[in-house]
Design a protein around this motif. Structure first.
Motif, PDB file in Angstrom:
ATOM      1  N   PHE A   1      -1.062 -21.045  29.600  1.00 44.42           N
ATOM      2  CA  PHE A   1      -0.078 -21.201  30.482  1.00 44.42           C
ATOM      3  C   PHE A   1      -0.765 -22.058  31.744  1.00 44.42           C
ATOM      4  CE2 PHE A   1       2.490 -19.073  27.942  1.00 44.42           C
ATOM      5  CZ  PHE A   1       1.828 -17.949  27.462  1.00 44.42           C
ATOM      6  N   LEU A   2      -1.958 -22.381  31.746  1.00 46.37           N
ATOM      7  CA  LEU A   2      -2.386 -22.765  32.952  1.00 46.37           C
ATOM      8  C   LEU A   2      -2.138 -23.925  33.566  1.00 46.37           C
ATOM      9  CD1 LEU A   2      -6.174 -21.540  32.265  1.00 46.37           C
ATOM     10  CD2 LEU A   2      -4.415 -20.419  33.697  1.00 46.37           C
ATOM     11  N   ALA A   3      -1.511 -24.706  32.779  1.00 39.14           N
ATOM     12  CA  ALA A   3      -0.992 -26.087  32.923  1.00 39.14           C
ATOM     13  C   ALA A   3       0.017 -25.793  33.694  1.00 39.14           C
ATOM     14  CB  ALA A   3      -1.216 -27.089  32.175  1.00 39.14           C
ATOM     15  N   ASP A   4       0.977 -24.972  33.526  1.00 40.86           N
ATOM     16  CA  ASP A   4       2.405 -24.706  33.975  1.00 40.86           C
ATOM     17  C   ASP A   4       2.412 -23.840  34.874  1.00 40.86           C
ATOM     18  OD1 ASP A   4       2.459 -25.112  30.628  1.00 40.86           O
ATOM     19  OD2 ASP A   4       2.912 -26.732  31.871  1.00 40.86           O
ATOM     20  N   VAL A   5       1.411 -23.555  35.817  1.00 41.53           N
ATOM     21  CA  VAL A   5       1.672 -22.345  36.648  1.00 41.53           C
ATOM     22  C   VAL A   5       1.113 -22.748  38.077  1.00 41.53           C
ATOM     23  CG1 VAL A   5       1.608 -20.483  35.315  1.00 41.53           C
ATOM     24  CG2 VAL A   5      -0.537 -21.101  36.282  1.00 41.53           C
ATOM     25  N   ASP A   6       1.399 -22.034  39.066  1.00 40.65           N
ATOM     26  CA  ASP A   6       0.839 -22.664  40.481  1.00 40.65           C
ATOM     27  C   ASP A   6       0.170 -21.553  41.007  1.00 40.65           C
ATOM     28  OD1 ASP A   6       3.086 -24.927  40.671  1.00 40.65           O
ATOM     29  OD2 ASP A   6       4.489 -23.012  40.461  1.00 40.65           O
ATOM     30  N   LEU A   7       0.101 -20.537  40.262  1.00 41.08           N
ATOM     31  CA  LEU A   7      -0.872 -19.138  40.749  1.00 41.08           C
ATOM     32  C   LEU A   7      -1.157 -18.380  39.574  1.00 41.08           C
ATOM     33  CD1 LEU A   7      -0.279 -17.162  43.747  1.00 41.08           C
ATOM     34  CD2 LEU A   7      -0.446 -15.840  41.507  1.00 41.08           C
ATOM     35  N   VAL A   8      -2.533 -18.126  39.334  1.00 42.22           N
ATOM     36  CA  VAL A   8      -3.019 -17.145  38.660  1.00 42.22           C
ATOM     37  C   VAL A   8      -3.483 -15.814  39.267  1.00 42.22           C
ATOM     38  CG1 VAL A   8      -5.029 -16.714  37.045  1.00 42.22           C
ATOM     39  CG2 VAL A   8      -4.089 -18.853  36.941  1.00 42.22           C
ATOM     40  N   LEU A   9      -2.951 -14.695  38.750  1.00 43.20           N
ATOM     41  CA  LEU A   9      -3.222 -13.515  39.566  1.00 43.20           C
ATOM     42  C   LEU A   9      -3.988 -12.401  38.473  1.00 43.20           C
ATOM     43  CD1 LEU A   9      -2.952 -11.047  41.556  1.00 43.20           C
ATOM     44  CD2 LEU A   9      -0.580 -10.912  40.970  1.00 43.20           C
ATOM     45  N   VAL A  10      -5.187 -12.308  39.043  1.00 41.30           N
ATOM     46  CA  VAL A  10      -6.083 -11.429  38.169  1.00 41.30           C
ATOM     47  C   VAL A  10      -6.150 -10.104  38.656  1.00 41.30           C
ATOM     48  CG1 VAL A  10      -8.449 -11.114  37.440  1.00 41.30           C
ATOM     49  CG2 VAL A  10      -7.653 -13.320  37.631  1.00 41.30           C
ATOM     50  N   MET A  11      -5.481  -9.058  38.004  1.00 38.84           N
ATOM     51  CA  MET A  11      -5.734  -7.772  38.665  1.00 38.84           C
ATOM     52  C   MET A  11      -6.975  -7.197  38.532  1.00 38.84           C
ATOM     53  SD  MET A  11      -2.471  -7.150  39.276  1.00 38.84           S
ATOM     54  CE  MET A  11      -2.696  -5.550  39.571  1.00 38.84           C
ATOM     55  N   THR A  12      -7.320  -6.504  39.443  1.00 38.93           N
ATOM     56  CA  THR A  12      -8.690  -6.160  39.799  1.00 38.93           C
ATOM     57  C   THR A  12      -8.488  -4.610  39.606  1.00 38.93           C
ATOM     58  OG1 THR A  12      -8.319  -6.479  42.109  1.00 38.93           O
ATOM     59  CG2 THR A  12      -9.860  -7.785  40.879  1.00 38.93           C
ATOM     60  N   VAL A  13      -7.295  -3.833  39.383  1.00 37.75           N
ATOM     61  CA  VAL A  13      -7.080  -2.411  38.882  1.00 37.75           C
ATOM     62  C   VAL A  13      -5.976  -2.612  37.766  1.00 37.75           C
ATOM     63  CG1 VAL A  13      -7.385  -1.573  41.238  1.00 37.75           C
ATOM     64  CG2 VAL A  13      -5.171  -2.146  40.646  1.00 37.75           C
ATOM     65  N   GLU A  14      -5.969  -1.416  37.161  1.00 37.58           N
ATOM     66  CA  GLU A  14      -4.930  -1.265  36.142  1.00 37.58           C
ATOM     67  C   GLU A  14      -3.719  -1.090  36.911  1.00 37.58           C
ATOM     68  OE1 GLU A  14      -5.467  -1.339  32.887  1.00 37.58           O
ATOM     69  OE2 GLU A  14      -3.482  -1.299  32.665  1.00 37.58           O
ATOM     70  N   PRO A  15      -2.857  -2.106  36.938  1.00 35.65           N
ATOM     71  CA  PRO A  15      -1.708  -2.066  37.791  1.00 35.65           C
ATOM     72  C   PRO A  15      -0.722  -0.790  37.630  1.00 35.65           C
ATOM     73  CG  PRO A  15      -1.449  -3.759  35.983  1.00 35.65           C
ATOM     74  CD  PRO A  15      -2.868  -2.900  35.925  1.00 35.65           C
ATOM     75  N   GLY A  16      -0.244  -0.413  38.592  1.00 30.82           N
ATOM     76  CA  GLY A  16       0.582   0.826  38.867  1.00 30.82           C
ATOM     77  C   GLY A  16       0.764   1.394  40.126  1.00 30.82           C
ATOM     78  N   PHE A  17      -0.501   1.441  40.691  1.00 29.78           N
ATOM     79  CA  PHE A  17      -0.614   2.179  41.819  1.00 29.78           C
ATOM     80  C   PHE A  17      -1.613   1.481  43.158  1.00 29.78           C
ATOM     81  CE2 PHE A  17       1.310   6.129  40.334  1.00 29.78           C
ATOM     82  CZ  PHE A  17       1.370   5.853  39.002  1.00 29.78           C
ATOM     83  N   GLY A  18      -1.215   1.804  44.278  1.00 27.96           N
ATOM     84  CA  GLY A  18      -2.207   1.263  45.156  1.00 27.96           C
ATOM     85  C   GLY A  18      -3.260   2.372  45.173  1.00 27.96           C
ATOM     86  N   GLY A  19      -4.220   1.913  46.032  1.00 31.47           N
ATOM     87  CA  GLY A  19      -5.515   2.744  46.287  1.00 31.47           C
ATOM     88  C   GLY A  19      -6.314   3.214  45.401  1.00 31.47           C
ATOM     89  N   GLN A  20      -6.419   2.242  44.377  1.00 27.51           N
ATOM     90  CA  GLN A  20      -7.505   2.374  43.417  1.00 27.51           C
ATOM     91  C   GLN A  20      -8.671   1.703  43.351  1.00 27.51           C
ATOM     92  OE1 GLN A  20      -5.392   2.435  38.903  1.00 27.51           O
ATOM     93  NE2 GLN A  20      -3.998   1.427  40.048  1.00 27.51           N
TER      94      GLN A  20
END
Ligand code: DX5
Ligand code: ZN
Length: 215
Positions: free
Chosen positions: A127-146
């Motif tokens: 998908f990289l050629a078709d996006v304007d942004l790549v978001l790498v999660m640096t925590v298991e998503p679901g909660f803040g403060g991890q």
């Protein structure tokens, strides 16, 4: 390649004082506001939906960066289109990801792709050629403060190297446990867009917290 953008996550704001918190974080230097939409299915939490985001949009003067941690972004993305600078969907979603990214872009909205820590980078390469942004999660998503997962820096650097090799232009965003120290590590690895929730909204001085994230 891109100027650094700091995008505080509204997830970490005091929603009982939402208007004031938005005004304050914008005055403190936020470039974008990050909206963490969760459906309790793609991630193990439920946060807020389109109506809440519309109320944020009424107050905000900065661009809104919508992060849809939901299993059916194909069905819901359009409800965020008017209010969003960009809409990021997850590669783990239960839909035709390529088609949804195409639809988002066709609506004139920036399209982003994100992946959880347990998902290999190879999953987003198509998908990289078709996006304007790549978001790498640096925590298991679901909660803040991890706590920040340093292992994800490899993906940030892969995104940077592939962008250069294929002459692409997407932004590289990180999200989860980002503060002055982990923000510097993320920038060094190639990130140019930093989502920060608790390190900004939990700060005694939001302006200095945002300055520290810029490096
Ligand atoms: C997914 C959310 C959080 C949030 C950032 O869980 O996307 O990562 O934005 O939260 P902090 O900055 O408090 O880790
Ligand atoms: Zn997010």
């Amino acid at each position: 390649m891109h100027p650094i953008v700091i995008a505080p996550s509204v997830l970490a704001a005091d929603w009982g004082r939402l208007h004031d918190q938005i005004r304050a974080v914008e005055a403190a230097g936020a470039d974008w506001l990050h909206l963490d939409v969760m459906d309790g299915r793609l991630v193990d939490n439920i946060s807020f939906g389109p109506a809440f985001c519309e109320s944020v949009a009424k107050v905000a003067t900065k661009p809104l960066d919508s992060h849809l941690m939901i299993s059916r972004p194909d069905h819901y993305w359009s409800r965020f289109a008017k209010l969003s600078r960009n809409i990021t969907i997850h590669v783990e979603a239960e839909c035709d990801v390529a088609a949804t990214l195409r639809d988002i872009r066709a609506a004139g909205v920036g399209a982003g792709i994100s992946l959880k820590p347990g998902t290999p980078f190879s999953a987003i390469e198509p998908f990289l050629a078709d996006v304007d942004l790549v978001l790498v999660m640096t925590v298991e998503p679901g909660f803040g403060g991890q706590s920040f997962m340093e292992s994800q820096m490899e993906k940030v650097s892969m995104a940077r190297d592939i962008r250069a090799a294929r002459n692409l232009a997407y932004r590289i965003e990180v999200d989860g446990g980002i503060n002055a120290v982990t923000g510097a590590k993320s920038r060094d690895a190639g990130a140019d867009t930093l989502v920060a929730g608790s390190s900004v909204f939990g700060a005694a001085d939001m302006a200095s917290a945002i300055r520290a994230l810029r490096g």
